[in-house]
Design a protein around this motif. Structure first.
Motif, PDB file in Angstrom:
ATOM      1  N   VAL A   7       0.852  -1.186   0.000  1.00 58.46           N
ATOM      2  CA  VAL A   7       0.000   0.000   0.000  1.00 58.46           C
ATOM      3  C   VAL A   7       0.890   1.238   0.000  1.00 58.46           C
ATOM      4  CG1 VAL A   7      -1.927  -1.124   1.172  1.00 58.46           C
ATOM      5  CG2 VAL A   7      -0.181   0.016   2.519  1.00 58.46           C
ATOM      6  N   ILE A   8       0.388   2.291  -0.571  1.00 56.79           N
ATOM      7  CA  ILE A   8       1.093   3.567  -0.558  1.00 56.79           C
ATOM      8  C   ILE A   8       0.369   4.468   0.430  1.00 56.79           C
ATOM      9  CG2 ILE A   8       1.740   5.585  -1.915  1.00 56.79           C
ATOM     10  CD1 ILE A   8       1.791   3.728  -4.374  1.00 56.79           C
ATOM     11  N   LYS A   9       1.128   4.964   1.388  1.00 57.33           N
ATOM     12  CA  LYS A   9       0.551   5.783   2.446  1.00 57.33           C
ATOM     13  C   LYS A   9       0.940   7.243   2.216  1.00 57.33           C
ATOM     14  CE  LYS A   9       0.389   5.880   7.452  1.00 57.33           C
ATOM     15  NZ  LYS A   9       0.913   5.270   8.671  1.00 57.33           N
ATOM     16  N   ARG A  10      -0.063   8.117   2.123  1.00 58.09           N
ATOM     17  CA  ARG A  10       0.198   9.545   1.970  1.00 58.09           C
ATOM     18  C   ARG A  10       0.310  10.161   3.354  1.00 58.09           C
ATOM     19  NH1 ARG A  10      -3.215  12.193  -2.763  1.00 58.09           N
ATOM     20  NH2 ARG A  10      -1.759  13.827  -2.193  1.00 58.09           N
ATOM     21  N   GLU A  11       1.290  11.048   3.488  1.00 59.91           N
ATOM     22  CA  GLU A  11       1.559  11.628   4.786  1.00 59.91           C
ATOM     23  C   GLU A  11       1.957  13.101   4.613  1.00 59.91           C
ATOM     24  OE1 GLU A  11       4.799  10.802   8.348  1.00 59.91           O
ATOM     25  OE2 GLU A  11       4.720   9.495   6.628  1.00 59.91           O
ATOM     26  N   LYS A  12       1.448  13.965   5.509  1.00 62.07           N
ATOM     27  CA  LYS A  12       1.850  15.365   5.493  1.00 62.07           C
ATOM     28  C   LYS A  12       3.132  15.514   6.291  1.00 62.07           C
ATOM     29  CE  LYS A  12      -2.275  18.187   5.088  1.00 62.07           C
ATOM     30  NZ  LYS A  12      -3.098  19.195   5.764  1.00 62.07           N
TER      31      LYS A  12
END
Length: 79
Positions: A7-12
């Motif tokens: 999975v690709i996790k988007r993070e700020k």
């Protein structure tokens, strides 16, 4: 049997921080310096009913502001 998937996790993440008072860049991708972050939610019956103010100050601007306090800040030992 355990099956996995990728999975690709988007993070700020912080890219840069600038001082709201002097405009100096405090943090960028190549450096990091300490700063003061304020996030104030004003309450009912204040002159700023339910407004939210957020700003950042570099250490130099912080020092300039607190030197004019009528009641000095307390310096507590960190340890």
């Amino acid at each position: 049997m355990i099956k996995y998937k990728t999975v690709i996790k988007r993070e700020k993440v912080i890219d840069k921080v600038s001082c709201n008072r002097c405009g100096k860049q405090i943090i960028d991708t190549n450096s990091s310096h300490d700063f003061l972050h304020i996030d104030k939610h004003w309450g009912y019956e204040s002159k700023k009913d339910f407004e939210q103010h957020t700003f950042d100050l570099c250490e130099d601007c912080y020092d300039e502001i607190i030197k004019n306090f009528k009641i000095p800040i307390r310096n507590k030992d960190y340890y």
